[in-house]
Design a protein around this motif. Sequence first.
Motif, short mmCIF file in Angstrom:
data_model
loop_
_atom_site.label_atom_id
_atom_site.label_comp_id
_atom_site.label_asym_id
_atom_site.label_seq_id
_atom_site.Cartn_x
_atom_site.Cartn_y
_atom_site.Cartn_z
N GLY A 166 0.81 -1.20 0.00
CA GLY A 166 0.00 0.00 0.00
C GLY A 166 0.85 1.25 0.00
O GLY A 166 2.07 1.21 -0.21
N GLU A 167 0.22 2.38 0.22
CA GLU A 167 0.93 3.65 0.23
C GLU A 167 1.83 3.76 1.45
O GLU A 167 1.51 3.27 2.54
N VAL A 168 2.98 4.37 1.26
CA VAL A 168 3.94 4.61 2.33
C VAL A 168 4.26 6.10 2.32
O VAL A 168 4.50 6.68 1.26
N ASN A 169 4.25 6.73 3.50
CA ASN A 169 4.51 8.17 3.59
C ASN A 169 5.79 8.55 2.87
O ASN A 169 6.84 7.92 3.06
N GLU A 170 5.70 9.57 2.01
CA GLU A 170 6.83 10.15 1.29
C GLU A 170 7.50 9.17 0.33
O GLU A 170 8.63 9.39 -0.11
N ASP A 208 23.98 -7.20 -22.08
CA ASP A 208 25.35 -6.69 -22.13
C ASP A 208 25.67 -5.83 -20.92
O ASP A 208 26.44 -4.86 -20.99
N GLY A 209 25.07 -6.18 -19.79
CA GLY A 209 25.35 -5.49 -18.53
C GLY A 209 24.56 -4.22 -18.30
O GLY A 209 24.69 -3.59 -17.25
N ARG A 210 23.73 -3.85 -19.26
CA ARG A 210 22.96 -2.61 -19.11
C ARG A 210 21.67 -2.88 -18.35
O ARG A 210 21.06 -3.93 -18.49
N GLY A 211 21.24 -1.90 -17.58
CA GLY A 211 19.96 -1.98 -16.89
C GLY A 211 20.05 -2.69 -15.56
O GLY A 211 20.91 -3.55 -15.32
N ALA A 212 19.13 -2.33 -14.67
CA ALA A 212 19.10 -2.91 -13.33
C ALA A 212 18.51 -4.31 -13.38
O ALA A 212 17.63 -4.61 -14.19
N LYS A 213 18.98 -5.19 -12.49
CA LYS A 213 18.44 -6.54 -12.44
C LYS A 213 17.32 -6.65 -11.40
O LYS A 213 16.63 -7.67 -11.35
N ASN A 214 17.14 -5.62 -10.57
CA ASN A 214 16.09 -5.68 -9.55
C ASN A 214 14.78 -5.17 -10.12
O ASN A 214 14.65 -4.91 -11.32
N ALA A 215 13.77 -5.01 -9.25
CA ALA A 215 12.42 -4.64 -9.67
C ALA A 215 12.00 -3.34 -9.04
O ALA A 215 12.39 -3.03 -7.91
N ALA A 216 11.19 -2.57 -9.76
CA ALA A 216 10.65 -1.32 -9.22
C ALA A 216 9.27 -1.10 -9.79
O ALA A 216 9.03 -1.33 -10.98
N PHE A 217 8.34 -0.65 -8.94
CA PHE A 217 7.01 -0.30 -9.42
C PHE A 217 6.38 0.71 -8.46
O PHE A 217 6.76 0.80 -7.29
N PRO A 218 5.40 1.49 -8.97
CA PRO A 218 4.75 2.49 -8.11
C PRO A 218 3.94 1.81 -7.01
O PRO A 218 3.46 0.67 -7.16
N ILE A 219 3.78 2.52 -5.89
CA ILE A 219 2.90 2.03 -4.83
C ILE A 219 1.76 3.03 -4.62
O ILE A 219 1.98 4.25 -4.74
N PRO A 220 0.55 2.50 -4.34
CA PRO A 220 0.24 1.08 -4.15
C PRO A 220 0.43 0.27 -5.42
O PRO A 220 0.22 0.77 -6.52
N GLY A 221 0.84 -0.98 -5.23
CA GLY A 221 1.10 -1.85 -6.36
C GLY A 221 1.39 -3.26 -5.90
O GLY A 221 1.37 -3.56 -4.70
N ALA A 222 1.66 -4.15 -6.87
CA ALA A 222 1.86 -5.56 -6.55
C ALA A 222 2.87 -6.17 -7.50
O ALA A 222 3.10 -5.69 -8.61
N THR A 223 3.47 -7.27 -7.06
CA THR A 223 4.36 -8.06 -7.91
C THR A 223 3.52 -8.89 -8.87
O THR A 223 2.30 -9.01 -8.72
N PRO A 224 4.15 -9.51 -9.87
CA PRO A 224 3.43 -10.53 -10.66
C PRO A 224 3.03 -11.71 -9.78
O PRO A 224 3.47 -11.84 -8.63
N TRP A 225 2.22 -12.59 -10.35
CA TRP A 225 1.75 -13.78 -9.65
C TRP A 225 2.74 -14.93 -9.85
O TRP A 225 3.21 -15.17 -10.95
#
Length: 655
Positions: free
Chosen positions: A137-141, A251-268
Amino acid sequence: MNISLRNSLAALLLMAASTGALAEQNKVASPDGRLVVNVEDRDGRLYYDVCYDGKQIMQPSQLGVVANIGDFSQKLVYRSVSNHEVKDDYSLRNAKASTIHYRANQMSVVYENEKKLPITVTFNVSDNDVAFRYEFGEVNERTHIIIDEEKTAFRLPSQTTTFLSPQSDPMIGWMRSKPSYEEEYTPDAPMTAKSKYGKGYTFPCLFHVGQDGWVLVSETGTHGNYPGCRLSDYNAEEGYKLEFPMEGECDGRGAKNAAFPIPGATPWRTITVGSTLKPIVETTVSFDVVKPMYEASEQYKPGRYVWSWLIWQDNSANYDDQKQMIDLAATMGYEYVLVDGLWDQQTGRERIAELSRYAQQKGVSLMLWYNSNGTANEAPQTPRNCMNTVVARKKEMKWMKSIGVKGIKVDFFGGDKQHVMQLYEDILSDANDYGIQVIFHGCTLPRGWERMFPNYVSSEAVLASENTFFQEHHAKQEGFELTMHPFCRNTVAAMDWGGTIMNRYMSRDNKSRHRRYTSDVFEMAAAIVNQASIQCIAMYPNNLSELPQHEISFLRDVPTQWDETRFIDGYPGKYVVLARRHGDKWYVAALNGTNKPLSLNLSLPMLAGSEVSYYYETADKKSFWPKSAVKKTKVGKDGKMKITMQPMGGSIVCE
């Protein structure tokens, strides 16, 4: 209370706590009550297990994530649980069934981490499927969350054997184009066997839990919101862990972790369970828990396509060869011709427009091949740099629409990092604006995309038919591979195998190079077993005079859109029998992936007492290939019918 009794009670309480007996437990069962998920916390860590018919099919496995806003994998405190029913009736035009009635019981468990921030783990449990995800859910700031690691694990009983495809090292293979989900499956392996590259396994992952049944693990709902994930190598204490992409991908470009807006959810994350393989083959969970992301701009048309490149290769992207393929498609009543790479050099844009007009006059539409690069790898084929940026992409698609092109095949992606998943989404969304359908090659596993993107057709993401041309080893393996995929790769998503191959030799003259090791009826049946709404029938002009008329007639009429799919019989990598319904007509297709004849007594209740056409084979001592034939016969009133398949052969029963 005396001291000894008080001490005994304290000892019992301590023992109960150490074994997890005092942990907060919450359960949710499927509508039929046979599949049960239990979620509990142990010393601040969250675990789940799965039981089917009272047997533990997934042992206690950890849940949780580590994120920039806090650690949600330890020191968790239970807060609440809620339950409700899920009902969703929906239609699909491009999957194994056209009308689906999804019924599940949902449980959402809320925990707080050490910072008092909540994480919700939601489980949907239908009669043979579990789907779960993390919600925030939403988190302050905070406007978004960055997930650096998932603790999600899958711990199966020790007797389990595996049917898995390894994740390759990044930036290896032809022109540094891997990973691309094109590694070989190993059947019936112990969990303790190490993956070929030490990088774990690509989804989907099939497991045989001995007499207790079968388990298929995968994921769905991934697009630009998350990277594509995989499973680690097996660890006896933790099982298989969910892994993010490797640092070296793209070729080493881009982050390997995940980011998404909150509120939000991961895939299933999905787990399909059955005492037999029937629920594995018939599952629709990949589509059940996702939603369409946009409306179709037009009514997209399923169908068949011919493809010169598979046998004629790179030099065939010229005007004259493609004109022959258009004539062939028109003769067969096929809807599409795929013009492969280098068409911009060998034919040119002006003559492609001319070819498109010629095709449309014959009731055929063109699909064009594109290189997704970019800078993801070194694949040199052109056209390049047309699909990797929005400006170039829309310019190209506007031109394609103006000349009547109806589809694209986009090849050579660079990995599973989140920015690549966003590229898939962007290509699909832009293509829909111009009425263009999309096939992906050299790519990731599609994850629910048939429902999410209405113009999505299929993906390769498999060691496909081109390899039967490149290496005799894979020609010999075709039987194994096409009896493997109905239970894993093709059951979770549409698969562009790339051709029902009717040439008997892997050459333009159909006399040289190595031969095809499967029979004609095997290849014909594969057009039914392999599921994609636009299917490649890799015929060539010479086949019109070489093939028996009953084979040509069948291939002329074979459908690619299915209203229902039923598993009849089979074992991964050995044989498979599927029944698919198109309208009110049933097609039963069988493949024998072994080097021995195979007789089966089939139960076909949908055809009980019906007169059917039976395509079969008899051994031909003078030829590598058995003789094919078709005859009218009746299925027993009890729905029973015996079929016999030659080595690497097939059978078809249809109304």
